[in-house]
Design a protein around this motif. Structure first.
Motif, PDB file in Angstrom:
ATOM      1  N   ALA A  19       0.816  -1.217   0.000  1.00 35.22           N
ATOM      2  CA  ALA A  19       0.000   0.000   0.000  1.00 35.22           C
ATOM      3  C   ALA A  19       0.849   1.266   0.000  1.00 35.22           C
ATOM      4  O   ALA A  19       0.487   2.264  -0.605  1.00 35.22           O
ATOM      5  CB  ALA A  19      -0.955  -0.002   1.196  1.00 35.22           C
ATOM      6  N   LYS A  20       1.983   1.226   0.674  1.00 33.18           N
ATOM      7  CA  LYS A  20       2.833   2.410   0.771  1.00 33.18           C
ATOM      8  C   LYS A  20       3.991   2.394  -0.225  1.00 33.18           C
ATOM      9  O   LYS A  20       4.921   3.179  -0.109  1.00 33.18           O
ATOM     10  CB  LYS A  20       3.375   2.553   2.192  1.00 33.18           C
ATOM     11  N   PHE A  21       3.931   1.499  -1.201  1.00 37.69           N
ATOM     12  CA  PHE A  21       5.030   1.405  -2.167  1.00 37.69           C
ATOM     13  C   PHE A  21       5.039   2.651  -3.039  1.00 37.69           C
ATOM     14  O   PHE A  21       4.039   3.042  -3.624  1.00 37.69           O
ATOM     15  CB  PHE A  21       4.884   0.158  -3.040  1.00 37.69           C
ATOM     16  N   ASP A  22       6.188   3.311  -3.091  1.00 38.74           N
ATOM     17  CA  ASP A  22       6.381   4.476  -3.934  1.00 38.74           C
ATOM     18  C   ASP A  22       7.853   4.541  -4.331  1.00 38.74           C
ATOM     19  O   ASP A  22       8.630   3.643  -4.025  1.00 38.74           O
ATOM     20  CB  ASP A  22       5.931   5.758  -3.221  1.00 38.74           C
ATOM     21  N   PHE A  23       8.229   5.618  -4.997  1.00 42.76           N
ATOM     22  CA  PHE A  23       9.613   5.781  -5.445  1.00 42.76           C
ATOM     23  C   PHE A  23      10.587   5.688  -4.282  1.00 42.76           C
ATOM     24  O   PHE A  23      11.623   5.033  -4.381  1.00 42.76           O
ATOM     25  CB  PHE A  23       9.783   7.119  -6.170  1.00 42.76           C
ATOM     26  N   TRP A  24      10.275   6.351  -3.172  1.00 42.62           N
ATOM     27  CA  TRP A  24      11.217   6.403  -2.061  1.00 42.62           C
ATOM     28  C   TRP A  24      11.379   5.059  -1.355  1.00 42.62           C
ATOM     29  O   TRP A  24      12.468   4.743  -0.879  1.00 42.62           O
ATOM     30  CB  TRP A  24      10.859   7.515  -1.082  1.00 42.62           C
ATOM     31  N   LEU A  25      10.325   4.268  -1.332  1.00 39.38           N
ATOM     32  CA  LEU A  25      10.464   2.930  -0.777  1.00 39.38           C
ATOM     33  C   LEU A  25      11.369   2.092  -1.677  1.00 39.38           C
ATOM     34  O   LEU A  25      12.274   1.398  -1.200  1.00 39.38           O
ATOM     35  CB  LEU A  25       9.104   2.249  -0.616  1.00 39.38           C
ATOM     36  N   ALA A  26      11.169   2.193  -2.984  1.00 38.39           N
ATOM     37  CA  ALA A  26      12.035   1.469  -3.928  1.00 38.39           C
ATOM     38  C   ALA A  26      13.478   1.953  -3.795  1.00 38.39           C
ATOM     39  O   ALA A  26      14.411   1.142  -3.779  1.00 38.39           O
ATOM     40  CB  ALA A  26      11.534   1.664  -5.360  1.00 38.39           C
ATOM     41  N   PHE A  27      13.672   3.262  -3.687  1.00 40.12           N
ATOM     42  CA  PHE A  27      15.007   3.839  -3.513  1.00 40.12           C
ATOM     43  C   PHE A  27      15.661   3.296  -2.245  1.00 40.12           C
ATOM     44  O   PHE A  27      16.824   2.896  -2.248  1.00 40.12           O
ATOM     45  CB  PHE A  27      14.888   5.371  -3.441  1.00 40.12           C
ATOM     46  N   GLY A  28      14.917   3.282  -1.149  1.00 42.02           N
ATOM     47  CA  GLY A  28      15.433   2.774   0.122  1.00 42.02           C
ATOM     48  C   GLY A  28      15.782   1.295   0.048  1.00 42.02           C
ATOM     49  O   GLY A  28      16.787   0.855   0.616  1.00 42.02           O
ATOM     50  N   LEU A  70      21.324   7.521   3.536  1.00 43.08           N
ATOM     51  CA  LEU A  70      21.303   8.860   4.125  1.00 43.08           C
ATOM     52  C   LEU A  70      20.269   9.740   3.416  1.00 43.08           C
ATOM     53  O   LEU A  70      19.474  10.425   4.075  1.00 43.08           O
ATOM     54  CB  LEU A  70      22.692   9.499   4.050  1.00 43.08           C
ATOM     55  N   VAL A  71      20.260   9.726   2.098  1.00 41.54           N
ATOM     56  CA  VAL A  71      19.271  10.502   1.338  1.00 41.54           C
ATOM     57  C   VAL A  71      17.862  10.048   1.705  1.00 41.54           C
ATOM     58  O   VAL A  71      16.970  10.872   1.950  1.00 41.54           O
ATOM     59  CB  VAL A  71      19.514  10.368  -0.186  1.00 41.54           C
ATOM     60  N   TYR A  72      17.658   8.736   1.777  1.00 46.70           N
ATOM     61  CA  TYR A  72      16.361   8.195   2.170  1.00 46.70           C
ATOM     62  C   TYR A  72      15.960   8.705   3.558  1.00 46.70           C
ATOM     63  O   TYR A  72      14.823   9.135   3.767  1.00 46.70           O
ATOM     64  CB  TYR A  72      16.413   6.666   2.156  1.00 46.70           C
ATOM     65  N   GLY A  73      16.891   8.682   4.497  1.00 44.90           N
ATOM     66  CA  GLY A  73      16.613   9.158   5.844  1.00 44.90           C
ATOM     67  C   GLY A  73      16.257  10.633   5.881  1.00 44.90           C
ATOM     68  O   GLY A  73      15.370  11.045   6.625  1.00 44.90           O
ATOM     69  N   ILE A  74      16.951  11.419   5.068  1.00 42.05           N
ATOM     70  CA  ILE A  74      16.663  12.859   5.003  1.00 42.05           C
ATOM     71  C   ILE A  74      15.260  13.092   4.444  1.00 42.05           C
ATOM     72  O   ILE A  74      14.482  13.871   4.996  1.00 42.05           O
ATOM     73  CB  ILE A  74      17.742  13.590   4.165  1.00 42.05           C
ATOM     74  N   LYS A  76      12.742  11.028   4.363  1.00 44.88           N
ATOM     75  CA  LYS A  76      11.729  10.478   5.263  1.00 44.88           C
ATOM     76  C   LYS A  76      11.768  11.115   6.661  1.00 44.88           C
ATOM     77  O   LYS A  76      10.969  10.781   7.521  1.00 44.88           O
ATOM     78  CB  LYS A  76      11.882   8.962   5.392  1.00 44.88           C
ATOM     79  N   ARG A  77      12.742  12.016   6.862  1.00 48.95           N
ATOM     80  CA  ARG A  77      12.889  12.728   8.144  1.00 48.95           C
ATOM     81  C   ARG A  77      13.075  11.764   9.314  1.00 48.95           C
ATOM     82  O   ARG A  77      12.417  11.863  10.338  1.00 48.95           O
ATOM     83  CB  ARG A  77      11.699  13.647   8.385  1.00 48.95           C
ATOM     84  N   GLU A  78      14.014  10.843   9.119  1.00 47.46           N
ATOM     85  CA  GLU A  78      14.332   9.827  10.127  1.00 47.46           C
ATOM     86  C   GLU A  78      15.667  10.172  10.785  1.00 47.46           C
ATOM     87  O   GLU A  78      16.732   9.887  10.229  1.00 47.46           O
ATOM     88  CB  GLU A  78      14.417   8.441   9.479  1.00 47.46           C
ATOM     89  N   PRO A  79      15.663  10.793  11.973  1.00 48.66           N
ATOM     90  CA  PRO A  79      16.908  11.241  12.590  1.00 48.66           C
ATOM     91  C   PRO A  79      17.877  10.100  12.916  1.00 48.66           C
ATOM     92  O   PRO A  79      19.091  10.287  12.835  1.00 48.66           O
ATOM     93  CB  PRO A  79      16.451  11.960  13.865  1.00 48.66           C
ATOM     94  N   VAL A  80      17.369   8.931  13.250  1.00 56.86           N
ATOM     95  CA  VAL A  80      18.252   7.804  13.563  1.00 56.86           C
ATOM     96  C   VAL A  80      19.062   7.421  12.321  1.00 56.86           C
ATOM     97  O   VAL A  80      20.278   7.212  12.394  1.00 56.86           O
ATOM     98  CB  VAL A  80      17.438   6.597  14.086  1.00 56.86           C
ATOM     99  N   ILE A  81      18.401   7.352  11.176  1.00 53.21           N
ATOM    100  CA  ILE A  81      19.095   7.012   9.925  1.00 53.21           C
ATOM    101  C   ILE A  81      20.057   8.133   9.539  1.00 53.21           C
ATOM    102  O   ILE A  81      21.201   7.870   9.141  1.00 53.21           O
ATOM    103  CB  ILE A  81      18.083   6.746   8.790  1.00 53.21           C
ATOM    104  N   ILE A  82      19.623   9.373   9.654  1.00 49.39           N
ATOM    105  CA  ILE A  82      20.466  10.509   9.268  1.00 49.39           C
ATOM    106  C   ILE A  82      21.758  10.531  10.081  1.00 49.39           C
ATOM    107  O   ILE A  82      22.853  10.613   9.518  1.00 49.39           O
ATOM    108  CB  ILE A  82      19.701  11.845   9.435  1.00 49.39           C
TER     109      ILE A  82
END
Length: 112
Positions: A19-28, A70-74, A76-82
């Motif tokens: 359901a949440k599959f999009d470009f950024w999920l594929a990129f990640g 890192l780009v994915y984390g930025i 998605k605004r995920e501070p742990v990944i960043i």
């Protein structure tokens, strides 16, 4: 009761991966595959050498996967990944710098 938990798990997996599959999920996912590939090349190199080795390609896969993560984390605004990937990428780049420096030093010694 088990059927209920199975349905809950199925619904969760569908929501996360379909359901949440999009470009950024594929990129990640590609980023994670590149990052994981580093262990595969390290394992193959170690098996060939019959000892534990870390080939240069390990560091390149680390950088590629790490930067993409890192780009994915930025995005998605995920501070742990960043934080984790920003610090780790510095280590990957520094290792390549040390390898190149030591290789150049070894070449000068051999030429002398």
């Amino acid at each position: 009761m088990i059927i209920h938990y199975g349905q809950v798990l199925g619904d969760y997996l569908f929501d996360v991966f379909v359901a949440k599959f999009d470009f950024w999920l594929a990129f990640g996912l590609v980023a994670q595959l590149l990052f994981t590939a580093r262990f595969l090349v390290q394992w193959i190199s170690s098996e060939r050498a019959q000892q534990s080795v870390v080939p240069m390609s390990f560091w390149f896969f680390s950088i590629a996967g790490g930067l993409m993560t890192l780009v994915y984390g930025i995005v998605k605004r995920e501070p742990v990944i960043i934080i984790g990937q920003a610090a780790a990428t510095f280590v990957y780049v520094r290792n390549i710098m040390l390898i190149v420096k030591n290789h150049a030093r070894g070449s000068k010694t051999l030429d002398s």
